[in-house]
Design a protein around this motif. Structure first.
Motif, mmCIF file in Angstrom:
data_model
loop_
_atom_site.group_PDB
_atom_site.id
_atom_site.type_symbol
_atom_site.label_atom_id
_atom_site.label_comp_id
_atom_site.label_asym_id
_atom_site.label_seq_id
_atom_site.Cartn_x
_atom_site.Cartn_y
_atom_site.Cartn_z
ATOM 1 N N GLU A 37 0.727 -1.290 -0.024
ATOM 2 C CA GLU A 37 -0.142 -0.055 0.078
ATOM 3 C C GLU A 37 0.652 1.232 -0.035
ATOM 4 O O GLU A 37 0.608 2.308 -0.793
ATOM 5 N N VAL A 38 1.906 1.261 0.885
ATOM 6 C CA VAL A 38 2.801 2.453 0.955
ATOM 7 C C VAL A 38 3.458 2.763 -0.404
ATOM 8 O O VAL A 38 3.820 3.895 -0.838
ATOM 9 N N ASN A 39 3.730 1.662 -1.168
ATOM 10 C CA ASN A 39 4.566 1.869 -2.390
ATOM 11 C C ASN A 39 3.869 1.619 -3.700
ATOM 12 O O ASN A 39 4.365 1.362 -4.626
ATOM 13 N N ARG A 40 2.550 1.691 -3.557
ATOM 14 C CA ARG A 40 1.642 1.389 -4.599
ATOM 15 C C ARG A 40 2.165 2.390 -5.763
ATOM 16 O O ARG A 40 1.750 1.617 -7.079
ATOM 17 N N GLN A 41 2.418 3.612 -5.855
ATOM 18 C CA GLN A 41 2.701 4.322 -6.988
ATOM 19 C C GLN A 41 4.037 3.760 -7.658
ATOM 20 O O GLN A 41 4.199 4.093 -8.868
ATOM 21 N N LEU A 42 4.803 3.016 -6.912
ATOM 22 C CA LEU A 42 6.224 2.478 -7.294
ATOM 23 C C LEU A 42 5.902 1.042 -8.022
ATOM 24 O O LEU A 42 6.458 0.455 -9.078
ATOM 25 N N LEU A 43 5.116 0.194 -7.376
ATOM 26 C CA LEU A 43 4.671 -1.085 -7.767
ATOM 27 C C LEU A 43 3.445 -1.386 -8.646
ATOM 28 O O LEU A 43 2.473 -0.902 -8.404
ATOM 29 N N ASN A 44 3.516 -1.929 -9.671
ATOM 30 C CA ASN A 44 2.653 -1.980 -10.736
ATOM 31 C C ASN A 44 1.457 -3.166 -10.067
ATOM 32 O O ASN A 44 0.269 -3.213 -10.033
ATOM 33 N N SER A 45 2.122 -4.235 -9.312
ATOM 34 C CA SER A 45 1.385 -5.384 -8.449
ATOM 35 C C SER A 45 2.184 -5.786 -7.465
ATOM 36 O O SER A 45 3.582 -5.622 -7.672
ATOM 37 N N PRO A 46 1.709 -6.475 -6.587
ATOM 38 C CA PRO A 46 2.518 -6.898 -5.416
ATOM 39 C C PRO A 46 3.438 -8.063 -5.626
ATOM 40 O O PRO A 46 4.400 -8.307 -5.233
ATOM 41 N N ILE A 55 12.223 0.706 -1.824
ATOM 42 C CA ILE A 55 10.854 0.891 -1.396
ATOM 43 C C ILE A 55 10.957 1.272 -0.025
ATOM 44 O O ILE A 55 11.779 1.566 0.640
ATOM 45 N N GLU A 56 9.657 1.943 0.343
ATOM 46 C CA GLU A 56 9.703 2.469 1.812
ATOM 47 C C GLU A 56 8.972 1.390 2.714
ATOM 48 O O GLU A 56 7.925 0.802 2.210
ATOM 49 N N ILE A 57 9.292 1.275 4.005
ATOM 50 C CA ILE A 57 8.897 0.405 4.822
ATOM 51 C C ILE A 57 8.334 1.293 6.018
ATOM 52 O O ILE A 57 9.166 1.548 6.578
ATOM 53 N N PRO A 58 6.850 1.068 6.169
ATOM 54 C CA PRO A 58 6.420 1.670 7.579
ATOM 55 C C PRO A 58 6.888 0.926 8.843
ATOM 56 O O PRO A 58 6.664 -0.305 8.994
ATOM 57 N N VAL A 59 7.651 1.495 9.585
ATOM 58 C CA VAL A 59 8.399 0.818 10.934
ATOM 59 C C VAL A 59 7.779 1.702 11.955
ATOM 60 O O VAL A 59 8.025 2.792 12.112
ATOM 61 N N GLU A 60 7.180 0.924 12.955
ATOM 62 C CA GLU A 60 6.962 1.774 14.330
ATOM 63 C C GLU A 60 7.932 1.689 15.384
ATOM 64 O O GLU A 60 8.577 0.632 15.556
#
Length: 66
Positions: A37-46, A55-60
């Protein structure tokens, strides 16, 4: 202690899948959709991630008291 979400940059390696990256960062393969979801604009499909892509990874992160 409060939590904040930070974006970590990750360079895709040969053989990586979103599930493997999820396992590496979260300890479970089940959170791959968050990464997608975070990288949707970059990735055409999973399924279309390539070595060398950043890519960016959301990390808490838990903020410690100062």
């Amino acid at each position: 202690k409060s939590q904040t979400v930070v974006m970590k940059k990750y360079t895709v390696k040969k053989g990586d899948t979103l599930q493997k990256i999820s396992k590496k960062f979260y300890g479970t393969t089940k959170r791959w959709k968050e990464i997608y979801e975070v990288n949707r604009q970059l990735l055409n499909s999973p399924h279309s991630i390539y070595p060398g892509q950043v890519i960016e990874i959301p990390v808490e992160e838990v903020l410690g008291e100062k």
